[in-house]
Design an enzyme around this catalytic site. Structure first.
Site, PDB file in Angstrom:
ATOM      1  N   ASP A  18       0.820  -1.202   0.000  1.00  0.00           N
ATOM      2  CA  ASP A  18       0.000   0.000   0.000  1.00  0.00           C
ATOM      3  C   ASP A  18       0.863   1.264   0.000  1.00  0.00           C
ATOM      4  OD1 ASP A  18      -2.837   0.968   0.378  1.00  0.00           O
ATOM      5  OD2 ASP A  18      -1.951   1.899   2.153  1.00  0.00           O
ATOM      6  N   GLU A  47      14.373 -15.347   0.815  1.00  0.00           N
ATOM      7  CA  GLU A  47      14.627 -16.435   1.766  1.00  0.00           C
ATOM      8  C   GLU A  47      13.709 -17.614   1.478  1.00  0.00           C
ATOM      9  OE1 GLU A  47      13.852 -14.727   5.622  1.00  0.00           O
ATOM     10  OE2 GLU A  47      15.585 -13.387   5.481  1.00  0.00           O
TER      11      GLU A  47
END
Ligand code: NOJ
Length: 570
Positions: free
Chosen positions: A216, A267
């Site tokens: 956002d 990751e």
């Protein structure tokens, strides 16, 4: 793999790291999608119960607008706790079940992350208010002393995006910054706690199986608030500068923030994806879309275009270049929870301005003036969407557009929820009109939205004819069109290239080819044109025989077709 990750249901999702490049992503506004417990508000179990619908629709992923605990001062974009579920919408267990059900259906999930501001009920903000001026707790947000002879004036004349001052006074003579509602204090992204906490949040949801994030107001996090502060007029005049020098928007320091986020995404296997909501100059979009940054950025250009062949062609061509430059894929969108639905925008008179202005004026007039041509709006929306679904890149769809829903203008003032309405009393009627709960069953209370008699925003009677059960049994409905097109699209999106084609030399007809013998033609004229050669695979509206010359087929006005043609030899 964390313990939690291991417990998430095995999925049928592939581990293709590029799944997002050409995905069809369906935006769910959770409070308005499906209500499972009868409180009139949509919830996570409601979403789980509708996974078969999503599967049949044929989308690759869903993006959920915020479902976090919130006082709903801004429809959930005021987050109290980034690592929990609003009790009215369910629990973390419900969330896990929903993710598992989506994944079993082969559908990925993107969640909304709101990093520019928290809610004023967030633990850190409450601590900041309690700790007082000059405290380390206040430093996680943007507090400043009052100005003027009595120190009771805001630090600057800045206006918030929702109207009114962007500074809210506290009881102890300070002001805090909120670019949006006063209930949405802006974080100070220079503070290490803020940065670390968002990394924790990204891992929290990624560990629970989330495939990506919609970020956002991604262009607002980094701010330069050194003195003297510029005036509001100065801020506005430089809003779209392209050198990163604006005090509030699109600053260079964002690169460093998103590089840290990227390290977290990587990751995971496959890496988590992210798409930036960044209203920046088009030439700056690549910064967010870079693979060292968020990886993808919304392009709202089509959304702002009129239904016009020239505008569409320019927008598409420009964005193909932007995508090449960033290495990311294109993103296309016509509707979302912030704008007037595109069926309505396209049904309003052409000559009244671009950029949604005409749609806003119509909502403002309570749906009276300017007059809405409902059929034309839907016809054009279907044509535009079928064109868009054939473009290389990612298509973002907003719940209800697959039913051909129009904006709801007739919401009584006392039922409205959106802060843009309350912050500008009577002036801006806000965004509730595209957030009205979906109609699922024509002859059921609240049109099958849930077990209750009514939904939290009232549904108009005309929703009945758009209910899912009505449209599912009609081969010519907008829902049937979306289902057909989304199924075919999987085949069409084999490569990411587009070649412009000609349809005579008619500038009002847009035609392009996709690899593998696909030709897509849109007639923007209101009148028919000769039908292009090829086998019709899907059309956005009925294809009638030309009445004056039997056997000759025409492409009707404001209609798109997908055709199978002999593949070109490249
Ligand atoms: C953009 C969101 O899409 C909108 O709904 C929200 O009001 C603002 N950001 C503030 O979070």
């Amino acid at each position: 793999m964390t313990e939690h990750e291991a417990s998430v249901d095995a999925s049928v999702i592939s581990d293709d790291p590029d799944w997002w490049r050409q995905a069809a992503v369906y935006q769910i506004y959770p409070r308005s999608f499906a209500d499972s417990d009868g409180d009139g508000i949509g919830d996570l179990r409601g979403i789980t119960s509708r996974v078969p619908y999503l599967r049949e629709l044929g989308v690759d992923a869903v993006w959920l607008s915020p479902f976090y605990p919130s006082a709903l001062a801004d429809g959930g974009y005021d987050v109290d706790d980034y690592r929990d579920v609003d009790p009215r919408l369910g629990t973390l267990d419900d969330f896990d079940e929903m993710v598992a059900a989506l994944h079993r259906a082969g559908i990925r999930i993107i969640t909304d992350i709101v990093p520019n501001h928290s809610s004023n009920r967030h633990e850190w903000f409450r601590e900041a208010l309690a700790a007082g001026p000059g405290s380390p707790e206040r430093d996680r947000y943007v507090f400043r002393d009052g100005h003027g002879p009595h120190l009771d004036q805001p630090p600057s004349d800045w206006e918030s995006m929702f109207g009114g001052s962007a500074w809210e006074p506290t009881d102890d003579g300070q002001f805090y910054l909120h670019l949006f509602a006063p209930e949405q204090p802006d974080f100070n992204w220079h503070h290490p706690d803020v940065r670390a906490d968002f990394l924790k949040t990204l891992r929290f949801w990624s560990d629970r199986g989330v495939d990506g994030f919609r970020v956002d107001v991604a262009h607002a996090l980094a701010k330069d608030l050194s003195h003297p502060l510029p005036t509001h007029a100065e801020l506005e005049a430089t809003r779209l500068v392209t050198d990163g020098s604006h005090p509030l928007w699109d600053r260079e320091e964002l690169d460093e923030i998103y590089a840290e986020w990227r390290a977290v995404f990587n990751e995971y296997d496959p890496p988590r994806i992210a798409v930036a909501e960044a209203w920046v100059a088009p030439s700056r979009r690549h910064r967010y879309a870079a693979e060292t940054s968020l990886g993808q950025a919304f392009n709202f250009d089509l959304l702002r275009d009129d239904f016009d062949a020239g505008d569409f062609r320019r927008t598409i061509a420009d964005n193909l270049v932007f995508a090449r430059e960033s290495g990311s894929s294109n993103t296309w969108v016509f509707s979302n929870h912030d704008v007037v639905r595109h069926a309505t925008r396209y049904g309003l008179p052409d000559d009244q301005g671009q950029d949604g202005a005409v749609g806003r004026a119509w909502v403002l007039s309570g749906g009276q003036t300017p007059p809405l041509d409902r059929d034309r709006g839907v016809r054009r929306a279907r044509a535009a969407t079928l064109l868009m679904l054939a473009l290389p890149g990612c298509a973002y769809l907003y719940q209800g557009e697959e039913l051909g829903l129009h904006e709801v203008a007739e919401i009584p003032d006392d039922a409205r929820q959106d802060p843009t309405f309350f912050r500008s009393p009577g002036v801006d009627r806000g965004r509730d009109g595209c957030r009205v709960p979906l109609p699922w069953v024509a002859d059921a209370p609240a049109f099958g939205f849930g077990p209750a008699d009514a939904s939290y925003l009232p549904q108009p009677e005309w929703f009945r004819e758009h209910a899912v059960d009505v449209e599912a049994s009609d081969p010519d409905s907008t829902l049937s069109l979306y289902r057909r097109a989304l199924a075919l699209r999987r085949e069409l999106q084999a490569a990411e290239t587009l070649t412009w084609a000609e349809h005579g030399d008619d500038p009002e007809v847009l035609a392009f080819d996709r690899p593998g013998g696909w030709r897509v033609v849109t007639n923007f004229r209101p009148r028919p044109v000769p039908m292009p050669a090829g086998d019709v695979l899907v059309a956005s509206g009925p294809l009638d025989e030309a009445s004056d010359s039997p056997g000759a087929r025409e492409l009707p006005g404001e209609t798109t077709v997908w055709l199978r043609v002999a593949p070109s030899v490249d």
